[in-house]
Design a protein around this motif. Structure first.
Motif, PDB file in Angstrom:
ATOM      1  N   VAL A   1       0.828  -1.205   0.000  1.00 33.00           N
ATOM      2  CA  VAL A   1       0.000   0.000   0.000  1.00 33.00           C
ATOM      3  C   VAL A   1       0.867   1.261   0.000  1.00 33.00           C
ATOM      4  N   LEU A   2       2.138   1.141   0.435  1.00 31.44           N
ATOM      5  CA  LEU A   2       3.067   2.269   0.391  1.00 31.44           C
ATOM      6  C   LEU A   2       3.932   2.246  -0.858  1.00 31.44           C
ATOM      7  N   ASP A   3       3.709   1.257  -1.739  1.00 30.68           N
ATOM      8  CA  ASP A   3       4.454   1.082  -2.987  1.00 30.68           C
ATOM      9  C   ASP A   3       5.948   0.912  -2.732  1.00 30.68           C
ATOM     10  N   LEU A   4       6.284   0.157  -1.697  1.00 29.18           N
ATOM     11  CA  LEU A   4       7.663  -0.237  -1.426  1.00 29.18           C
ATOM     12  C   LEU A   4       7.931  -1.594  -2.073  1.00 29.18           C
ATOM     13  N   PRO A   5       9.197  -1.927  -2.348  1.00 27.56           N
ATOM     14  CA  PRO A   5       9.489  -3.260  -2.883  1.00 27.56           C
ATOM     15  C   PRO A   5       8.967  -4.352  -1.952  1.00 27.56           C
ATOM     16  N   LEU A   6       8.390  -5.385  -2.532  1.00 29.41           N
ATOM     17  CA  LEU A   6       7.799  -6.458  -1.740  1.00 29.41           C
ATOM     18  C   LEU A   6       8.867  -7.415  -1.237  1.00 29.41           C
ATOM     19  N   GLY A   7       8.555  -8.068  -0.103  1.00 27.98           N
ATOM     20  CA  GLY A   7       9.487  -8.982   0.529  1.00 27.98           C
ATOM     21  C   GLY A   7       9.310 -10.417   0.079  1.00 27.98           C
ATOM     22  N   ASP A   8      10.258 -11.253   0.447  1.00 35.02           N
ATOM     23  CA  ASP A   8      10.309 -12.661   0.056  1.00 35.02           C
ATOM     24  C   ASP A   8       9.182 -13.430   0.730  1.00 35.02           C
ATOM     25  N   PRO A   9       8.316 -14.116  -0.028  1.00 36.96           N
ATOM     26  CA  PRO A   9       7.198 -14.851   0.572  1.00 36.96           C
ATOM     27  C   PRO A   9       7.518 -16.300   0.910  1.00 36.96           C
ATOM     28  N   ARG A  10       8.736 -16.749   0.696  1.00 31.23           N
ATOM     29  CA  ARG A  10       9.042 -18.162   0.894  1.00 31.23           C
ATOM     30  C   ARG A  10       8.972 -18.564   2.369  1.00 31.23           C
ATOM     31  N   PRO A  11       8.615 -19.832   2.631  1.00 27.25           N
ATOM     32  CA  PRO A  11       8.534 -20.312   4.025  1.00 27.25           C
ATOM     33  C   PRO A  11       9.913 -20.487   4.633  1.00 27.25           C
ATOM     34  N   ARG A  12       9.976 -20.342   5.961  1.00 27.92           N
ATOM     35  CA  ARG A  12      11.228 -20.545   6.686  1.00 27.92           C
ATOM     36  C   ARG A  12      11.497 -22.018   6.977  1.00 27.92           C
ATOM     37  N   GLU A  13      10.419 -22.792   7.143  1.00 34.52           N
ATOM     38  CA  GLU A  13      10.542 -24.197   7.501  1.00 34.52           C
ATOM     39  C   GLU A  13       9.741 -25.050   6.523  1.00 34.52           C
ATOM     40  N   ARG A  14       9.945 -26.355   6.581  1.00 33.75           N
ATOM     41  CA  ARG A  14       9.228 -27.237   5.674  1.00 33.75           C
ATOM     42  C   ARG A  14       7.725 -27.164   5.907  1.00 33.75           C
ATOM     43  N   TRP A  15       7.304 -27.170   7.182  1.00 31.92           N
ATOM     44  CA  TRP A  15       5.876 -27.121   7.513  1.00 31.92           C
ATOM     45  C   TRP A  15       5.623 -26.037   8.549  1.00 31.92           C
ATOM     46  N   THR A  16       4.530 -25.322   8.367  1.00 30.67           N
ATOM     47  CA  THR A  16       4.023 -24.410   9.390  1.00 30.67           C
ATOM     48  C   THR A  16       2.531 -24.677   9.546  1.00 30.67           C
ATOM     49  N   VAL A  17       2.071 -24.719  10.802  1.00 33.16           N
ATOM     50  CA  VAL A  17       0.650 -24.921  11.088  1.00 33.16           C
ATOM     51  C   VAL A  17       0.162 -23.773  11.965  1.00 33.16           C
ATOM     52  N   MET A  18      -0.935 -23.164  11.550  1.00 37.59           N
ATOM     53  CA  MET A  18      -1.606 -22.136  12.338  1.00 37.59           C
ATOM     54  C   MET A  18      -2.958 -22.693  12.783  1.00 37.59           C
ATOM     55  N   THR A  19      -3.238 -22.604  14.074  1.00 38.22           N
ATOM     56  CA  THR A  19      -4.537 -23.021  14.598  1.00 38.22           C
ATOM     57  C   THR A  19      -5.147 -21.866  15.382  1.00 38.22           C
ATOM     58  N   ASN A  20      -6.404 -21.555  15.083  1.00 36.22           N
ATOM     59  CA  ASN A  20      -7.085 -20.475  15.785  1.00 36.22           C
ATOM     60  C   ASN A  20      -7.437 -20.889  17.203  1.00 36.22           C
ATOM     61  N   VAL A  21      -7.395 -19.918  18.097  1.00 37.65           N
ATOM     62  CA  VAL A  21      -7.790 -20.121  19.486  1.00 37.65           C
ATOM     63  C   VAL A  21      -9.163 -19.489  19.673  1.00 37.65           C
ATOM     64  N   LEU A  22     -10.129 -20.310  20.024  1.00 38.98           N
ATOM     65  CA  LEU A  22     -11.481 -19.824  20.273  1.00 38.98           C
ATOM     66  C   LEU A  22     -11.724 -19.725  21.768  1.00 38.98           C
ATOM     67  N   GLY A  23     -12.536 -18.766  22.145  1.00 39.61           N
ATOM     68  CA  GLY A  23     -12.890 -18.634  23.548  1.00 39.61           C
ATOM     69  C   GLY A  23     -13.618 -19.878  24.028  1.00 39.61           C
ATOM     70  N   GLY A  24     -13.325 -20.280  25.269  1.00 39.57           N
ATOM     71  CA  GLY A  24     -13.938 -21.484  25.812  1.00 39.57           C
ATOM     72  C   GLY A  24     -14.224 -21.345  27.285  1.00 39.57           C
ATOM     73  N   ASP A  25     -13.745 -22.316  28.046  1.00 39.86           N
ATOM     74  CA  ASP A  25     -14.095 -22.396  29.456  1.00 39.86           C
ATOM     75  C   ASP A  25     -13.215 -21.527  30.351  1.00 39.86           C
ATOM     76  N   TYR A  26     -12.092 -21.030  29.839  1.00 34.36           N
ATOM     77  CA  TYR A  26     -11.206 -20.212  30.662  1.00 34.36           C
ATOM     78  C   TYR A  26     -11.604 -18.745  30.548  1.00 34.36           C
ATOM     79  N   PRO A  27     -12.059 -18.093  31.615  1.00 33.92           N
ATOM     80  CA  PRO A  27     -12.346 -16.663  31.520  1.00 33.92           C
ATOM     81  C   PRO A  27     -11.069 -15.854  31.309  1.00 33.92           C
ATOM     82  N   ASP A  28      -9.928 -16.377  31.782  1.00 34.31           N
ATOM     83  CA  ASP A  28      -8.638 -15.717  31.606  1.00 34.31           C
ATOM     84  C   ASP A  28      -7.648 -16.760  31.098  1.00 34.31           C
TER      85      ASP A  28
END
Length: 377
Positions: free
Chosen positions: A290-317
């Protein structure tokens, strides 16, 4: 930036090393990004006067959602304020009917679809243009995370979507193998980068887990998906991050194919893995674009990466659960959004990475479940 959610929060974080100063238009002072950005304006993004006042002094406007009225964005552009992505692009993320028409015009593979007028028209679509019921109905505007989407099995079940008072899009119910996402970033002068295609696993219409790269995805299909996303970004004039959500399907001969499901013109949940798993994250590249700067390298750092969302549940904190999660897995990355914990609410995500996919997935799943309170050891 317009929008005070967690996407704005993480985009702001990515801009700090570059010395980028953010000004935020937020609904409330309690919004995720409003807790960390120093210059916050509280106001309604649907009000043009509020938008115009907010835009004063900004070099460029971008967003963490697609809901700002298009006519307001055109007014900002007429005032000389750069808007990225611009209204001509963003309308395709706001209006599913417009999106489907444009994607079809450029030859992008899509499910069979048509804007329908009423339940009787849904039945006509099902019997003459689809494979019969069930049919997927979507309000053309305002849906997200499974909201505004219905799977109906008869015309009698099709009344509910029309009560919203907006046009309804009917689509064939796709018999897909899995859901994928192709994330790309494009700058105003046309430079573009593509991240590895990921598998996105949904639970109850909400993204639960993202695996990067998508396991066992044929190389030719991966390249095809990346090229498709880059083509869509170019043809629609997208500036910034574009997520193309895809269905992986099989044709009559059993060969793997892809269909476009949805578009998002902002950093996206399917790209959160890049925050820790890519050389340059989706958030950093969105800022650069959005600032029209050169774009960075999109390659992964590791063979596998997993992202899992954390949903609110039984812990108030759930912060009390940090001790266990961090001690058990020092390589775990936890990202919390500063939201009040409510059951089912997306309040954060975790990422893990490594060489063995099963191990990486188990680590992410354990941490997300422990933070939610689903497990206690």
């Amino acid at each position: 930036m317009v929008g005070g959610g967690q996407l704005a929060r993480m985009t702001h974080e990515a801009g700090i090393p570059l010395g980028i100063r953010f000004k935020l238009l937020s609904d409330t002072p309690q919004d995720s990004a409003a807790q960390v950005v120093s210059d916050v304006v509280v106001g309604d993004f649907r009000d043009l006067d509020t938008l115009r006042a907010f835009a004063q002094g900004c070099d460029v406007i971008t967003f963490d959602h697609e809901h700002v009225p298009i006519e307001h964005l055109r007014a900002l552009e007429a005032d000389g304020i750069p808007v990225r992505p611009g209204p001509d692009a963003l309308v395709h993320a706001q209006d599913k009917g417009v999106m489907r028409a444009r994607l079809s015009a450029i030859g992008a593979p899509c499910p069979r679809h048509r804007v329908v007028a009423d339940p009787a028209d849904v039945e006509r679509f099902a019997t003459t243009e689809g494979d019969g019921f069930p049919v997927v109905l979507k309000t053309v505007r305002g849906g997200y995370d499974g909201k505004g989407v219905w799977v109906v099995h008869s015309a009698a079940e099709a009344a509910e979507p029309f009560r919203a008072g907006v046009p309804v899009l009917a689509e064939e119910k796709v018999d897909f193998v899995r859901e994928l996402a192709a994330n790309v970033v494009r700058s105003p002068h046309g430079q573009a980068v593509a991240y590895p295609v990921v598998e996105s696993i949904q639970v109850d219409g909400v993204c639960d887990t993202v695996i990067a790269p998508a396991p066992d995805l044929p190389d030719d299909l991966s390249v095809r998906a990346q090229r498709l996303a880059l083509t869509i970004a170019k043809e629609l004039g997208v500036v910034g991050h574009l997520a193309v959500e895809l269905f992986e399907v099989r044709d009559a001969a059993g060969n793997p194919q892809i269909l476009v499901n949805e578009l998002a013109m902002r950093p996206h949940n399917s790209g959160h893995w890049t925050q820790d798993g890519a050389i340059t994250s989706q958030f950093a590249n969105h800022v650069r674009a959005v600032l029209d700067l050169p774009l960075g390298d999109p390659r992964p750092r590791e063979r596998w990466t997993v992202m899992t969302n954390v949903l609110g549940g039984d812990y108030p904190d759930m912060y009390a659960a940090y001790l266990h999660c961090m001690a058990r897995d020092p390589g775990l990355k936890i990202h919390m959004y500063g939201k009040d914990v409510k059951p089912g609410r997306k309040v954060g995500h975790v990422t893990t990475y490594g060489e063995v996919l099963d191990e990486v997935r188990e680590r992410a799943r354990h941490a997300a479940d422990y933070l939610r309170g689903t497990i206690t050891e």
